[in-house]
Design a protein around this motif. Structure first.
Motif, mmCIF file in Angstrom:
data_model
loop_
_atom_site.group_PDB
_atom_site.id
_atom_site.type_symbol
_atom_site.label_atom_id
_atom_site.label_comp_id
_atom_site.label_asym_id
_atom_site.label_seq_id
_atom_site.Cartn_x
_atom_site.Cartn_y
_atom_site.Cartn_z
ATOM 1 N N TYR A 125 29.811 47.190 49.706
ATOM 2 C CA TYR A 125 30.781 45.856 50.193
ATOM 3 C C TYR A 125 31.871 46.513 49.557
ATOM 4 C CZ TYR A 125 34.176 42.698 53.124
ATOM 5 O OH TYR A 125 35.270 42.653 53.710
ATOM 6 N N ALA A 126 31.748 45.786 48.436
ATOM 7 C CA ALA A 126 33.317 46.222 47.540
ATOM 8 C C ALA A 126 33.557 47.623 47.403
ATOM 9 C CB ALA A 126 32.568 45.951 45.587
ATOM 10 N N LYS A 127 32.741 48.183 46.933
ATOM 11 C CA LYS A 127 33.016 50.268 47.062
ATOM 12 C C LYS A 127 33.762 50.499 48.461
ATOM 13 C CE LYS A 127 29.324 52.614 45.929
ATOM 14 N NZ LYS A 127 28.064 53.485 45.690
ATOM 15 N N GLY A 128 33.421 50.227 49.063
ATOM 16 C CA GLY A 128 33.954 50.175 50.392
ATOM 17 C C GLY A 128 35.392 49.410 50.941
ATOM 18 N N LEU A 129 35.640 48.520 50.395
ATOM 19 C CA LEU A 129 37.058 48.369 50.274
ATOM 20 C C LEU A 129 37.882 48.718 49.393
ATOM 21 C CD1 LEU A 129 36.026 43.911 49.944
ATOM 22 C CD2 LEU A 129 37.351 45.840 51.818
ATOM 23 N N ILE A 130 37.125 49.288 47.616
ATOM 24 C CA ILE A 130 37.884 50.275 46.966
ATOM 25 C C ILE A 130 38.632 51.741 47.626
ATOM 26 C CG2 ILE A 130 37.613 51.486 45.466
ATOM 27 C CD1 ILE A 130 36.117 48.337 44.286
ATOM 28 N N THR A 131 37.467 51.965 48.276
ATOM 29 C CA THR A 131 37.752 53.111 49.112
ATOM 30 C C THR A 131 39.028 53.173 50.334
ATOM 31 O OG1 THR A 131 35.158 53.865 48.490
ATOM 32 C CG2 THR A 131 36.571 55.122 50.735
ATOM 33 N N ASP A 132 38.778 52.728 50.866
ATOM 34 C CA ASP A 132 39.341 52.160 52.214
ATOM 35 C C ASP A 132 41.178 51.934 51.109
ATOM 36 O OD1 ASP A 132 37.772 52.155 53.580
ATOM 37 O OD2 ASP A 132 37.651 50.305 54.461
ATOM 38 N N LYS A 133 41.466 51.307 49.869
ATOM 39 C CA LYS A 133 42.436 51.011 49.605
ATOM 40 C C LYS A 133 42.995 52.188 49.295
ATOM 41 C CE LYS A 133 43.301 46.332 51.241
ATOM 42 N NZ LYS A 133 44.111 46.188 51.761
ATOM 43 N N ALA A 134 42.420 52.254 48.578
ATOM 44 C CA ALA A 134 42.456 54.214 47.665
ATOM 45 C C ALA A 134 43.042 55.071 48.918
ATOM 46 C CB ALA A 134 41.376 54.886 46.919
ATOM 47 N N ARG A 135 42.212 55.092 49.892
ATOM 48 C CA ARG A 135 42.871 55.415 50.889
ATOM 49 C C ARG A 135 44.403 55.434 51.640
ATOM 50 N NH1 ARG A 135 38.695 55.347 54.775
ATOM 51 N NH2 ARG A 135 37.199 56.647 53.345
ATOM 52 N N ASP A 136 44.813 54.167 51.856
ATOM 53 C CA ASP A 136 45.443 53.759 52.408
ATOM 54 C C ASP A 136 46.587 53.906 50.906
ATOM 55 O OD1 ASP A 136 44.552 52.790 54.093
ATOM 56 O OD2 ASP A 136 44.401 50.910 53.747
ATOM 57 N N VAL A 137 46.619 53.395 49.799
ATOM 58 C CA VAL A 137 47.279 53.830 48.997
ATOM 59 C C VAL A 137 47.600 55.504 48.824
ATOM 60 C CG1 VAL A 137 47.964 54.035 46.332
ATOM 61 C CG2 VAL A 137 46.627 52.260 47.352
ATOM 62 N N LYS A 138 47.196 56.118 49.036
ATOM 63 C CA LYS A 138 47.205 57.912 49.014
ATOM 64 C C LYS A 138 48.078 57.995 50.058
ATOM 65 C CE LYS A 138 44.484 62.154 49.897
ATOM 66 N NZ LYS A 138 43.370 62.523 49.898
ATOM 67 N N ASP A 139 47.520 57.680 51.274
ATOM 68 C CA ASP A 139 48.486 57.732 52.528
ATOM 69 C C ASP A 139 49.721 57.565 52.478
ATOM 70 O OD1 ASP A 139 46.202 58.795 53.485
ATOM 71 O OD2 ASP A 139 45.500 57.041 54.946
ATOM 72 N N ARG A 140 50.321 56.383 51.925
ATOM 73 C CA ARG A 140 51.668 55.507 51.642
ATOM 74 C C ARG A 140 52.650 56.412 50.441
ATOM 75 N NH1 ARG A 140 50.705 49.040 51.419
ATOM 76 N NH2 ARG A 140 49.719 48.735 53.967
ATOM 77 N N SER A 141 51.162 57.287 50.046
ATOM 78 C CA SER A 141 52.388 57.682 48.557
ATOM 79 C C SER A 141 53.038 58.702 49.272
ATOM 80 C CB SER A 141 51.603 58.257 47.432
ATOM 81 O OG SER A 141 50.000 59.068 47.681
ATOM 82 N N LYS A 142 52.085 59.851 50.323
ATOM 83 C CA LYS A 142 52.309 61.337 50.343
ATOM 84 C C LYS A 142 53.024 60.397 52.072
ATOM 85 C CE LYS A 142 47.965 63.486 51.741
ATOM 86 N NZ LYS A 142 47.011 64.368 52.169
ATOM 87 N N GLU A 143 53.133 59.149 53.049
ATOM 88 C CA GLU A 143 54.771 58.808 52.923
ATOM 89 C C GLU A 143 55.027 58.556 52.494
ATOM 90 O OE1 GLU A 143 52.926 55.615 55.648
ATOM 91 O OE2 GLU A 143 51.799 56.544 56.608
ATOM 92 N N TYR A 144 55.280 58.338 51.562
ATOM 93 C CA TYR A 144 56.440 57.765 50.172
ATOM 94 C C TYR A 144 57.442 59.423 50.233
ATOM 95 C CZ TYR A 144 59.298 55.944 46.999
ATOM 96 O OH TYR A 144 60.805 55.616 46.795
ATOM 97 N N GLY A 145 56.184 60.427 49.614
ATOM 98 C CA GLY A 145 56.573 61.835 49.165
ATOM 99 C C GLY A 145 57.652 61.786 50.125
ATOM 100 N N ASN A 146 57.014 62.025 50.950
ATOM 101 C CA ASN A 146 58.037 62.416 52.296
ATOM 102 C C ASN A 146 59.224 62.215 53.009
ATOM 103 O OD1 ASN A 146 55.345 64.939 52.782
ATOM 104 N ND2 ASN A 146 54.877 63.842 54.368
ATOM 105 N N TYR A 147 59.240 61.162 52.467
ATOM 106 C CA TYR A 147 60.396 60.585 52.489
ATOM 107 C C TYR A 147 61.742 60.435 51.712
ATOM 108 C CZ TYR A 147 63.792 56.180 52.492
ATOM 109 O OH TYR A 147 65.098 56.041 52.761
ATOM 110 N N ALA A 148 60.417 60.287 50.805
ATOM 111 C CA ALA A 148 62.210 60.799 49.685
ATOM 112 C C ALA A 148 62.213 62.760 49.606
ATOM 113 C CB ALA A 148 61.121 60.581 48.153
ATOM 114 N N GLN A 149 61.288 63.260 50.163
ATOM 115 C CA GLN A 149 61.198 64.839 49.900
ATOM 116 C C GLN A 149 62.678 64.951 50.753
ATOM 117 O OE1 GLN A 149 58.420 66.914 50.382
ATOM 118 N NE2 GLN A 149 59.492 68.784 50.432
ATOM 119 N N GLY A 150 62.792 63.924 52.469
ATOM 120 C CA GLY A 150 63.542 64.006 53.107
ATOM 121 C C GLY A 150 64.936 63.834 52.806
ATOM 122 N N ARG A 151 64.929 62.741 52.131
ATOM 123 C CA ARG A 151 66.450 61.669 51.356
ATOM 124 C C ARG A 151 66.696 63.343 50.741
ATOM 125 N NH1 ARG A 151 68.822 57.327 53.299
ATOM 126 N NH2 ARG A 151 69.436 56.514 51.524
ATOM 127 N N ALA A 152 66.385 63.793 49.477
ATOM 128 C CA ALA A 152 66.371 64.561 48.907
ATOM 129 C C ALA A 152 67.164 65.636 48.912
ATOM 130 C CB ALA A 152 65.324 65.361 47.609
#
Length: 160
Positions: A125-152
């Protein structure tokens, strides 16, 4: 012989008549169970109280005799007791750490080999939670990267 019936009232078992128990409380010749229990408990209690008094007196006499020796040898005994307690504590800690390491390695071996040791469901269960959080962080970082690239790009296009 088989035609003879049982006679009631004359059959004797343990000295009583048929149908009565030797432990009947209605018999006035025998002391009641509560009385016997009380006398037994009182006898044991008084005996133990007497023994505890004797032990207390022996301890006090031993302490009175040993006190001058303890005072005389205290400069040697106190540091020796401290060192001895540290040594014993170190051995106990070392042994406990070894037992904990063996238990952890055994659990890891059972987990890796496919056996399901206790706590595996919580770990999964803890491994699943960590995997989900890592996936969320990855997705958010991609979104923020795209946002930052668009702003640039907006910033660089606006400067021309």
């Amino acid at each position: 012989m088989s035609d003879q019936g049982r006679t009631t009232g004359s059959y004797s078992s343990y000295g009583g008549s048929y149908g009565t128990s030797p432990y009947d409380t209605n018999n006035t010749n025998q002391p009641s169970r509560q009385t016997v229990k009380f006398l037994t408990a009182a006898t044991i209690g008084v005996s133990l109280l007497f023994l505890s008094g004797l032990i207390l007196v022996g301890t006090v006499i031993g302490l009175i005799i040993a006190t001058p020796l303890l005072v005389l040898f205290s400069p040697i005994l106190v540091p020796a007791a401290i060192v001895l307690s540290l040594i014993v504590g170190g051995f106990v800690f070392s042994g406990a750490s070894g037992v904990a390491a063996i238990a952890a390695l055994s659990w890891i071996y059972n987990y890796v080999s496919g056996n399901r040791p206790a706590g595996t469901d919580t770990l999964d269960y803890a491994k699943g939670l960590i995997t989900d959080k890592a996936r969320d962080v990855k997705d958010r970082s991609k979104e923020y990267g795209n946002y930052a690239q668009g702003r640039a790009q907006e910033a660089t296009q606006g400067s021309y």
